[in-house]
Every structure is written in C-alpha cells, then in structure tokens.
Write a protein that holds these residues in place. Structure first.
Motif, PDB file in Angstrom:
ATOM      1  N   LEU A 164       0.835  -1.194   0.000  1.00 14.08           N
ATOM      2  CA  LEU A 164       0.000   0.000   0.000  1.00 14.08           C
ATOM      3  C   LEU A 164       0.874   1.250   0.000  1.00 14.08           C
ATOM      4  O   LEU A 164       1.898   1.305   0.691  1.00 14.08           O
ATOM      5  CB  LEU A 164      -0.904   0.031   1.235  1.00 14.08           C
ATOM      6  CG  LEU A 164      -1.903  -1.106   1.396  1.00 14.08           C
ATOM      7  CD1 LEU A 164      -2.858  -0.792   2.540  1.00 14.08           C
ATOM      8  CD2 LEU A 164      -2.687  -1.320   0.116  1.00 14.08           C
ATOM      9  N   VAL A 165       0.471   2.248  -0.750  1.00 15.31           N
ATOM     10  CA  VAL A 165       1.252   3.482  -0.829  1.00 15.31           C
ATOM     11  C   VAL A 165       1.347   4.149   0.542  1.00 15.31           C
ATOM     12  O   VAL A 165       2.343   4.797   0.862  1.00 15.31           O
ATOM     13  CB  VAL A 165       0.624   4.434  -1.873  1.00 15.31           C
ATOM     14  CG1 VAL A 165       1.339   5.765  -1.888  1.00 15.31           C
ATOM     15  CG2 VAL A 165       0.671   3.795  -3.250  1.00 15.31           C
ATOM     16  N   VAL A 166       0.328   3.948   1.382  1.00 17.45           N
ATOM     17  CA  VAL A 166       0.347   4.568   2.710  1.00 17.45           C
ATOM     18  C   VAL A 166       1.511   4.032   3.540  1.00 17.45           C
ATOM     19  O   VAL A 166       2.008   4.701   4.440  1.00 17.45           O
ATOM     20  CB  VAL A 166      -1.003   4.356   3.428  1.00 17.45           C
ATOM     21  CG1 VAL A 166      -1.208   2.907   3.811  1.00 17.45           C
ATOM     22  CG2 VAL A 166      -1.124   5.241   4.642  1.00 17.45           C
ATOM     23  N   ASP A 167       1.989   2.822   3.207  1.00 18.83           N
ATOM     24  CA  ASP A 167       3.114   2.246   3.944  1.00 18.83           C
ATOM     25  C   ASP A 167       4.464   2.620   3.331  1.00 18.83           C
ATOM     26  O   ASP A 167       5.499   2.189   3.823  1.00 18.83           O
ATOM     27  CB  ASP A 167       2.986   0.714   3.992  1.00 18.83           C
ATOM     28  CG  ASP A 167       1.813   0.275   4.861  1.00 18.83           C
ATOM     29  OD1 ASP A 167       1.516   1.011   5.819  1.00 18.83           O
ATOM     30  OD2 ASP A 167       1.209  -0.764   4.582  1.00 18.83           O
ATOM     31  N   TYR A 168       4.461   3.383   2.251  1.00 15.93           N
ATOM     32  CA  TYR A 168       5.718   3.784   1.614  1.00 15.93           C
ATOM     33  C   TYR A 168       6.436   4.845   2.454  1.00 15.93           C
ATOM     34  O   TYR A 168       5.805   5.586   3.208  1.00 15.93           O
ATOM     35  CB  TYR A 168       5.435   4.415   0.242  1.00 15.93           C
ATOM     36  CG  TYR A 168       5.155   3.460  -0.884  1.00 15.93           C
ATOM     37  CD1 TYR A 168       4.844   2.129  -0.651  1.00 15.93           C
ATOM     38  CD2 TYR A 168       5.200   3.898  -2.202  1.00 15.93           C
ATOM     39  CE1 TYR A 168       4.572   1.266  -1.697  1.00 15.93           C
ATOM     40  CE2 TYR A 168       4.920   3.049  -3.256  1.00 15.93           C
ATOM     41  CZ  TYR A 168       4.603   1.735  -2.995  1.00 15.93           C
ATOM     42  OH  TYR A 168       4.336   0.901  -4.031  1.00 15.93           O
ATOM     43  N   SER A 169       7.738   4.946   2.259  1.00 19.11           N
ATOM     44  CA  SER A 169       8.464   6.081   2.816  1.00 19.11           C
ATOM     45  C   SER A 169       8.161   7.310   1.954  1.00 19.11           C
ATOM     46  O   SER A 169       7.625   7.184   0.852  1.00 19.11           O
ATOM     47  CB  SER A 169       9.956   5.802   2.803  1.00 19.11           C
ATOM     48  OG  SER A 169      10.412   5.785   1.469  1.00 19.11           O
ATOM     49  N   ALA A 170       8.503   8.481   2.473  1.00 21.36           N
ATOM     50  CA  ALA A 170       8.196   9.720   1.740  1.00 21.36           C
ATOM     51  C   ALA A 170       8.834   9.705   0.355  1.00 21.36           C
ATOM     52  O   ALA A 170       8.213  10.102  -0.638  1.00 21.36           O
ATOM     53  CB  ALA A 170       8.675  10.921   2.537  1.00 21.36           C
ATOM     54  N   GLY A 171      10.068   9.225   0.269  1.00 23.06           N
ATOM     55  CA  GLY A 171      10.765   9.205  -1.011  1.00 23.06           C
ATOM     56  C   GLY A 171      10.092   8.276  -2.008  1.00 23.06           C
ATOM     57  O   GLY A 171       9.944   8.603  -3.184  1.00 23.06           O
ATOM     58  N   MET A 172       9.670   7.102  -1.505  1.00 20.13           N
ATOM     59  CA  MET A 172       9.022   6.151  -2.413  1.00 20.13           C
ATOM     60  C   MET A 172       7.682   6.680  -2.891  1.00 20.13           C
ATOM     61  O   MET A 172       7.315   6.516  -4.055  1.00 20.13           O
ATOM     62  CB  MET A 172       8.823   4.817  -1.694  1.00 20.13           C
ATOM     63  CG  MET A 172      10.125   4.103  -1.424  1.00 20.13           C
ATOM     64  SD  MET A 172       9.931   2.349  -1.619  1.00 20.13           S
ATOM     65  CE  MET A 172       8.736   2.017  -0.366  1.00 20.13           C
ATOM     66  N   ALA A 173       6.953   7.323  -1.983  1.00 17.69           N
ATOM     67  CA  ALA A 173       5.668   7.900  -2.381  1.00 17.69           C
ATOM     68  C   ALA A 173       5.891   8.953  -3.467  1.00 17.69           C
ATOM     69  O   ALA A 173       5.140   9.048  -4.438  1.00 17.69           O
ATOM     70  CB  ALA A 173       4.966   8.516  -1.172  1.00 17.69           C
ATOM     71  N   LYS A 174       6.968   9.734  -3.312  1.00 15.44           N
ATOM     72  CA  LYS A 174       7.290  10.746  -4.309  1.00 15.44           C
ATOM     73  C   LYS A 174       7.579  10.090  -5.662  1.00 15.44           C
ATOM     74  O   LYS A 174       7.144  10.565  -6.709  1.00 15.44           O
ATOM     75  CB  LYS A 174       8.500  11.545  -3.806  1.00 15.44           C
ATOM     76  CG  LYS A 174       8.889  12.717  -4.656  1.00 15.44           C
ATOM     77  CD  LYS A 174       7.926  13.864  -4.534  1.00 15.44           C
ATOM     78  CE  LYS A 174       8.352  14.862  -3.488  1.00 15.44           C
ATOM     79  NZ  LYS A 174       7.438  16.010  -3.391  1.00 15.44           N
ATOM     80  N   LYS A 175       8.306   8.976  -5.608  1.00 18.50           N
ATOM     81  CA  LYS A 175       8.669   8.321  -6.865  1.00 18.50           C
ATOM     82  C   LYS A 175       7.446   7.729  -7.563  1.00 18.50           C
ATOM     83  O   LYS A 175       7.324   7.816  -8.782  1.00 18.50           O
ATOM     84  CB  LYS A 175       9.724   7.239  -6.597  1.00 18.50           C
ATOM     85  CG  LYS A 175      11.097   7.837  -6.330  1.00 18.50           C
ATOM     86  CD  LYS A 175      12.176   6.786  -6.360  1.00 18.50           C
ATOM     87  CE  LYS A 175      12.314   6.116  -5.006  1.00 18.50           C
ATOM     88  NZ  LYS A 175      13.413   5.141  -4.986  1.00 18.50           N
ATOM     89  N   VAL A 176       6.554   7.136  -6.777  1.00 22.60           N
ATOM     90  CA  VAL A 176       5.375   6.545  -7.411  1.00 22.60           C
ATOM     91  C   VAL A 176       4.484   7.664  -7.974  1.00 22.60           C
ATOM     92  O   VAL A 176       3.873   7.513  -9.045  1.00 22.60           O
ATOM     93  CB  VAL A 176       4.609   5.601  -6.442  1.00 22.60           C
ATOM     94  CG1 VAL A 176       3.662   6.336  -5.541  1.00 22.60           C
ATOM     95  CG2 VAL A 176       3.862   4.542  -7.217  1.00 22.60           C
ATOM     96  N   ALA A 177       4.467   8.816  -7.293  1.00 25.33           N
ATOM     97  CA  ALA A 177       3.691   9.943  -7.810  1.00 25.33           C
ATOM     98  C   ALA A 177       4.312  10.474  -9.103  1.00 25.33           C
ATOM     99  O   ALA A 177       3.606  10.836 -10.046  1.00 25.33           O
ATOM    100  CB  ALA A 177       3.614  11.051  -6.761  1.00 25.33           C
ATOM    101  N   LEU A 178       5.651  10.497  -9.136  1.00 27.03           N
ATOM    102  CA  LEU A 178       6.349  10.916 -10.365  1.00 27.03           C
ATOM    103  C   LEU A 178       6.021   9.969 -11.510  1.00 27.03           C
ATOM    104  O   LEU A 178       5.757  10.395 -12.638  1.00 27.03           O
ATOM    105  CB  LEU A 178       7.856  10.914 -10.120  1.00 27.03           C
ATOM    106  CG  LEU A 178       8.490  12.226  -9.693  1.00 27.03           C
ATOM    107  CD1 LEU A 178       9.886  11.983  -9.166  1.00 27.03           C
ATOM    108  CD2 LEU A 178       8.537  13.184 -10.871  1.00 27.03           C
ATOM    109  N   ALA A 179       6.057   8.670 -11.198  1.00 29.26           N
ATOM    110  CA  ALA A 179       5.744   7.682 -12.226  1.00 29.26           C
ATOM    111  C   ALA A 179       4.328   7.890 -12.741  1.00 29.26           C
ATOM    112  O   ALA A 179       4.076   7.839 -13.950  1.00 29.26           O
ATOM    113  CB  ALA A 179       5.914   6.272 -11.658  1.00 29.26           C
ATOM    114  N   ALA A 180       3.393   8.159 -11.818  1.00 27.64           N
ATOM    115  CA  ALA A 180       2.008   8.384 -12.220  1.00 27.64           C
ATOM    116  C   ALA A 180       1.873   9.639 -13.071  1.00 27.64           C
ATOM    117  O   ALA A 180       1.031   9.714 -13.966  1.00 27.64           O
ATOM    118  CB  ALA A 180       1.114   8.491 -10.984  1.00 27.64           C
TER     119      ALA A 180
END
Lengths: 524, 361
Positions: free
Chosen positions: B240-256
């Motif tokens: 789940l994205v909620v369990d990501y670290s801040a950096g990973m959440a940023k990367k998945v948002a960039l990918a999106a």
C-alpha cells in the motif's frame, strides 16, 4: 501548568471566531441551540421540584445517566477531544501526572462542559427540599463533573491509542457505533415517555437498576437522601467515587502510554494482484468504482458507516416493539430504512478523498465518470438488497400482495438518495475525518454545512419518495392494485432523480474541480 | 570543427544563435588562450561544438583554465571542458558550458507552456502577481524562490488545480482555463503536499492514474512495469502506498505523472525527500524525456540541482518573477545559489544569539 493549559484552551475557543462569516454564523447558531436545550433541561429540573422524590427520581436518573454516558462516550464516537491530545505535549518534556491532571481540569472548559454544568446545577433545584438533599445534590454534582471530565479523557485517550496503528481495531469501532445507536434510541424512548401519566412500571425499575451504575448513581444519590435511604445513598456515593478514581487511574496510564509510545511505521502487508481493478472495466468510471470498493475494504471510515446501516433498523424495530407496534408492521420498516441510509451514505464521498482528489481534477476526469464510479458500489449492494429484501419483507409481513409496493418504495428511496448524494457530494462537500484518522474523529470545525447537507439530503430523498410511499400506503389500507402504482412511481422517480443527480453532479464536479481541491486543502 | 587533445580540449562555441552573435569578449578569450598555451603550447582560437556536443578531455584541467573557460562561457560563448570518458563524474565547467549551448538551442524551439500576467490573491495577500513564463520544447525549466514566494501557487494554476484571478496559461495551443480538458491531457502533474490515493497499492495507483488518463490496460501495465523499474519501485508495487516512505511515495507519484507521456511535465518539488541515488535516476529520466522533445517545469529549493540540470530558470520572489532566462545568464559570474540569495534578499546574519550554545539547562 493548569493555567497554561487553560489559557491554551481558551485561546482555541476564541479562535473559533476567527473564521469565515458563515462558520461564525454556524457557531452562533450552535451556541443558541445549546443554550436553549440547556435552558429547557434546567426548566424541567426546576419543575420537578414540585414532584415527589420518587416521581422525580426516574426521569432525573435516566436522563442524567444518558447525559453522563454521552459525555463519556461522545468523544470516542464523535471524536471531539482532538484539540488537546496528550501526544501533542510529548515534545515539551512535561511530567505525565501533571499533564494528566491539567487536561482533566481543562476538559470541562468549552460548550459541552458549560451546558453540562448548568444542567447539573438545575438538579440542585430539584432536590432543594431540605438541607440534607441539597448538600447531597451539590456533592453529587461535583462528583458527576469529575466523573464526566475524567471519563471523557479516558475515552479520548483510548481513541488516540487505537488510532495510532494504521488499521484501527474493528471491535472497538463497531462497539462504539453500536453503543451510540443504543444510547440514542434509549434517549428517544426516555424523552418520548409521558412522565405525568405515572410512566408505567418499566421505567422506574429501570431507573432503580441504573442507579447502581456509576453513571446513574450521582443522580439517585440526592433522591435517596431525600427519602432517608442512607445505606443506598452511601452505596451510590461509593460507586461514583470508585468509578472516578478508576477512570483517573486509567487516564494517568493512558497519558503515560501516549507520551512514551511512538507510531509504528510497519512494513505493511503485500497485496498481490489488482483486486477489483481486474474485475471492473478499464474505463475511468470502472477504475473509480474499483477504487471505491477497494477503499470500502481498506479504509475504516467507509466500513464503519456501512456497518451502522443494518444496525439502525434493528434498533428502531426494537424500540417500536417495546412501544407495542405489531410485528407485521415492523417487518415493513428495515428495508426502506436501509435503502435510504445506503444511498445517503455516499453524500459526502468526495470529501473523504481529501486532497487526493487532485488526481481526478488534473487528469481531466469527466464528472459523469466520477459520479457513476462512486455510485456503482452502492448500487451493486443496493439492487440485490432491494430484490432479496423485498421478498423477505413480504414474507415476514405475510402478505404477498405487498411485493410490488415494497419493491417500488425501497428502490425509490435507494435511487433518489443515491442521486441526491451524487449531486450534493460534488456541490456541497463538508469536512470529514481525514484519511488515516479515526472514523470517529471530527475535523476541527464543521460549521453548519455538515448538518445542513446531511439533513437536506435525507429530507429531500424522503420528500421525493412521498408519491411512492403514498401509493404504497393506499395499497395497504385500500385496493391492492395501488401497489403496482407504487412500483411504477418508485422506479420512475428513482431512476429520474438518479440520472439527473449524476448529470448535474458531474457538471458541478467539472466546473468546481479547483474549488473542490481548494476545499480539501483547507481541511487537510 | 572539433578540436580534441589527447588530455583535454577547450572548445568555444561560436554564435549559432542570435543571442551569441556578438562573439567572445576579448578578455575572456585571451585568458583562455593564455592558459592553454602554457599548458599545451597550443593556441585554440575558436571551434564549433560538434553535434552531439560531446568532447572528451583530460581530467587534470587546472583551476585557472576552468575559470577562464567559465568566464568565456559567461560571455555567452559556450566553452566545453569535459573530463575524459574513463573518469567518472562530469566537470562543472563542462556542464555549464554545454548548458549554455543547450539554452541557446532551446531558445529557437517552440513554446509549449506560456504564462501571461498570471495573478492570484488569497484574501488581502497577493500570492502570485503578474507572472510571465515561457517553457520551450526540450527544455528543463527550473522555478526557484524562497518559502512562500508563490511557486506552488503558480504551478497549481498551470495544472488546473487552482483558478487564477487574472492572466492566461497556454499549453501548446490550448488555454488551460478555457479548454481544461484538452490542456490537461498534455500535462503531467506532480503536486506538492497533496495526498495520493494511498490505500491502493503502488501497482493499483499507477493503473488508476493510467486509466484515468485514457490509456488501455495493456499499455498501462507495460508502462507501469517500466516506470517501476526505472524508479526502483519493483519490490514495492504490491504494498500500500500509505506504507511507503516519503521518497518512495514521491517516486510513485512521479511515475504516475509520466505514465501518459505528456507534452509538459509540471513537477512541484520532485527531488524533495529523494535520496541522492533516486535523485540521479529521476534526473536521468527527465533528461531523456527532455532530449526527446518534452518540456519540464520543476520547482525546487536545491539551487545546486537546478543549476546542474536546468537550462532555464526563473526566480520568484513575493509572487513576482524577478529574473528569468538561461541559467548561465541568470547566475552571471556566481553560482545560482549566490545569485538567488542576493536577489531574494532576507539573508539574516546570526547575530545576537550568543545564548545558542550547548548549556546544562
């Protein structure tokens, strides 16, 4: 310490008035309503001064116990105690004991505490029939205030503790919602009883039983003193004292726990596959529906509101059964109520997304796709519910001629409520618990919008269902063929309102996209 | 003509674009020439960077040469001084000089994002005041500014998330606020401090974003897989994205933000909370995208990063663009950070805080 906390609390209260004009108006309306309710309550207590101690005891004990219970459980259910969470003081290096004591004293500062205190002092008037009862009443009031303040802190703290893990305890939340419904329905029964008519035999004995609990004890205390039942009075005093001490002790440990524990980040479990996304079509409305369904399973804010839906009609029926309504009539109630609540449950769906809604806005998602996507799960549950429920209802009512009418009325309620929700959630979102917050926590300010939108959406759905309901009732009381008109009217109005709601809601969503994002940011 | 020495090469770029037409400044050129002569005994007067403009040079270019080259570069004459291929890392002079050249090349391209007189006020505070900006195809455009300068507000108005009070924003030929639907198709968005649908897994979120953008499931899955690999998210896709670290959440948002291959990427603080390796990955992805003709608008607090990766930059202070242009032009003879601090002002000296030292209290 206490002075600092008190200043902080007063500042927070004063800041309520540093908001927009509408919010200020809402606060003023809330104040007026609260003062009016308190005044009515106090008037009632003053009038009870003329009644015999035995007659006055029942309403005072029952209502008092409900109020104390509401005050203690309220924060858990409505999450009002958010502003002075002990955890927020963790960085200041305060001693847990001092902080716990300070927060207890400050807990009563605020509108609910003020109204409670005023109402409790009304009880002094009820029992001012001699020095002993008066003194007992004053002591009881002080005990009640202590109990309320400490008790509400404990529930607030427990709420904060359970909230610290990402997936809140299912049990605690369900118990919370069921308790709320029980308390509310009991309040309806108590308030609805005609007290002048001797109030039967059930309630006085109920009051006697409640007097043994710490919640009822302080209210029974002056009554027993007035009647000279000193032993009983002593028991009540001790019961109340013991509960207060127990709560205080628990509160201290909760504060210490909150100050020394840290949210566990946790790695989180792995979800293989795409779940609902695989099963629904790969179109905007399809993925939005899949996302909604996924959230229903993963986000407690959604499933707590869904859990309540079957509970409400059960409690309603139970209350009406006590009142002596025949079972064939009771059988007709649950399905329409559940349909209405189900359709209504998504009337603030958009606000629950919080700022994540930017994805829909910035990707230029069509409003209609957004609206339909959010409704698909509701209709996916609602349509089978209507079909199966109608058959069950008619079976329980033992009258198969009712079937088309029940079908028509329940589908009308479901569809109109869903259609209105679709429009209102885009047009008038109101603040709701943020993602990850406890479903029972409330945003810092809700203002009048929440109440107005909630009431409006329910009322409008009811009003729009009047034709179908009228035909249905005509079918029960008169010719059975009216039921077919109820079916036609119900489905016709329902489908029309649904389509109109989705269309206008979609247009509103497209037009107000940036404003919706701005609204979400304001309350995030 | 490209001149390469066995150890290093100093190449000045003659003015191919009108902006450099005045030619090299006398002092800059002579300084460069002098240094070269002492080092190699060869005079290099003028050369044109070949296409592609990669020149292999030695790693031991002296600081004096670098400074000379830098000065020449500032006179709008591109100077490339690049390390040999076998030495890791790139020379700053080289990148700045190449950037100067790139900036001139960009100046001739088509404008894909244009802001004219964009303003926004919140109550009595003016957040953005008549901002003008032009981002061209194949350009990496940086927006820098102090906290609260209006960067996020400006970017939100470009992406259709905040309605401007005045001004026009055009993407391609479409007005963002007249025809939002068409404009939004051309933009990829990474907002700052807005939530994601974080109860979805990474894979679900990418799929969700892709389908909302109108991609077919097969395309989404293919691109999501490649994006996950590029951003180093493969292992996290099923969580789940909620369990990501801040950096990973940023990367998945960039990918999106990139999944629909937009014409313009508008990225608000894309490097915030990214570790250096991830930041380098993201930079490489962005540079590749820009090389293929995409346009990127990034905001950042990291001046060093903006100076390194961007060809153009705008400095926003108190809602106004106080300077904009190629990075070389904006920063002059200083680093972008020095220039920024000078322009933005508000630098406080830490006087009168003698008490701020470890005490026993």
């Amino acid at each position: 310490m206490v002075a600092t906390l008190l200043r902080l609390k007063l500042q927070i209260l004063a800041n309520l008035f540093r908001r927009s004009r509408w919010q200020k108006a809402g606060i003023v309306i809330g104040l007026v309503v609260a003062v009016a309710v308190a005044a009515l309550g106090i008037l009632g207590l003053v009038l009870l001064r003329g009644a015999t101690a035995d007659d006055a005891r029942t309403p005072v004990v029952l209502l008092g116990a409900l109020i104390v219970l509401g005050f203690v459980l309220g924060p858990l259910v409505f999450g009002a105690g958010d502003t002075l969470d002990p955890r927020r003081f963790s960085a200041f290096g305060m001693r847990p004991r001092g902080l716990a004591a300070g927060l207890v004293l400050v807990a009563l500062v605020g509108l609910p505490g003020l109204v409670l205190t005023a109402w409790l002092f009304g009880a002094v008037a009820t029992w001012s029939r001699g020095p002993a009862p008066t003194i007992a009443a004053v002591v009881a009031i002080l005990l009640t205030l202590a109990l309320c303040s400490v008790g509400s802190r404990v529930t607030v703290g427990l709420g904060a503790l359970t909230q610290s893990t990402r997936r809140p305890r299912v049990l605690g939340l369900t118990v919370g919602s069921v308790l709320l419904v029980v308390v509310a329905s009991l309040a309806v029964v108590v308030l609805g009883t005609d007290w002048t008519a001797g109030s039967g035999r059930v309630l006085p004995s109920l009051a006697r039983a409640v007097a043994w609990t710490p919640f009822g004890a302080p209210f029974a205390l002056p009554a027993d003193v007035a009647e000279g039942q000193w032993l009983m009075a002593l028991v009540e005093l001790l019961s109340c004292l013991a509960a207060t001490v127990l709560f205080a002790w628990a509160w201290f440990f909760v504060v210490r726990g909150l100050l020394s524990s840290v949210d566990r980040p946790g790695r989180g479990r792995s979800y293989a596959g795409s779940g609902w996304f695989e099963r629904l079509p790969a179109a905007p409305a399809g993925v939005i529906a899949a996302r909604t369904l996924t959230y229903w399973g993963r986000d407690p804010r959604y499933w707590t509101s869904l859990v309540v839906i079957p509970v409400v009609p059960v409690v309603m029926d139970a209350a009406l059964a006590i009142a002596g309504v025949p079972s064939t009539v009771l059988a007709l109630l649950p399905l329409p109520v559940m349909c209405l609540l189900l359709g209504w449950s998504v009337h603030n769906d958009l606000a629950a997304d919080s700022t994540a809604i930017w994805l829909h806005v910035s990707s230029g998602t069509r409003g209609r796709a957004d609206r339909w996507g959010r409704l698909v799960p509701v209709l996916g549950i609602g349509v089978p519910l209507v079909l199966v429920g109608s058959v069950l209802t008619t079976a329980l009512a033992e009258d198969w001629e009712l079937l088309p009418g029940v079908l028509g009325l329940s589908s009308c309620l479901l569809l109109t409520a869903a259609g209105l929700s679709s429009l209102l959630s885009a047009a008038f979102p109101y603040p709701t618990p943020r993602p990850g917050d406890s479903p029972f926590s409330q945003p810092q300010s809700t203002g009048p919008a929440a109440t107005v939108v909630q009431a409006l959406s329910l009322l409008a759905a009811l009003v729009l269902s009047i034709p179908a309901a009228a035909a249905f009732i005509a079918g029960i009381t008169g010719d059975w063929r009216w039921h077919y008109l109820a079916l036609v009217l119900g489905l016709g109005v329902g489908v029309l309102v649904l389509i109109a709601g989705v269309r206008t809601g979609g247009r509103v969503f497209e037009r107000r996209g940036p404003e919706i994002v701005g609204f979400a940011q304001l309350f995030d | 003509m490209q001149v390469a020495f066995d150890s290093f090469a100093l190449v000045t770029v003659s003015a191919a674009s009108p902006s450099g037409a005045e030619g090299p400044d006398r002092r800059g050129r002579s300084a460069a020439r002098g240094r070269l002569r002492t080092r190699q005994g060869t005079v290099l007067d003028r050369a044109i960077i070949s296409d592609p403009p990669i020149i292999r040079t030695g790693s031991h270019a002296s600081r004096a040469i670098r400074r000379a080259a830098e000065r020449a570069a500032r006179r709008r004459d591109g100077v490339a001084l690049v390390r040999r291929r076998d030495t890791p890392g790139r020379d700053r002079v080289a990148s700045s000089a190449l950037a100067a050249q790139a900036a001139r090349e960009v100046a001739t391209r088509k404008v894909v994002l244009e802001l004219r007189g964009v303003s926004k006020r919140f109550g009595s505070t003016v957040a953005v005041d008549g901002v003008e900006m032009e981002v061209r195809e194949g350009s990496l455009f940086g927006v820098v500014g102090p906290n609260g300068a209006g960067k996020t507000t400006t970017l939100s108005m470009i992406t259709g998330l905040l309605r401007p009070d005045a001004g026009t924003i055009t993407v391609g030929d479409t007005d963002v606020w007249r025809d939002p639907e068409a404009a939004k198709r051309a933009i990829g968005v990474l907002p700052d401090r807005l939530r994601l649908f974080d109860r979805l897994t990474g894979a679900q979120l990418l799929y969700y974003a892709g389908v909302l953008r109108g991609l077919t499931p097969a395309t989404v899955r293919e691109r999501a897989g490649e994006l996950a690999t590029a951003f180093g998210l493969e292992d996290a896709l099923d969580r789940l994205v909620v369990d990501y670290s801040a950096g990973m959440a940023k990367k998945v948002a960039l990918a999106a933000a990139m999944i629909h291959a937009p014409r313009v990427l508008v990225l608000d603080e894309p490097f915030e909370s990214l570790d250096p390796v991830s930041a380098a990955n993201v930079t490489e992805i962005l540079q590749k995208y820009v090389a293929s003709g995409g346009a990127v608008l990034v905001s950042s607090h990291s001046m060093d990063l903006i100076q390194r990766i961007c060809d153009h930059v705008a400095i926003i202070v108190a809602g106004k663009v106080i300077v904009a242009g190629s990075v070389e032009k904006v920063r002059g003879d200083r680093t972008l950070e020095e220039r920024f601090v000078e322009l933005a002002g508000g630098r406080q000296s830490a006087e009168g805080m003698e008490w701020l030292q470890p005490s026993s209290v």
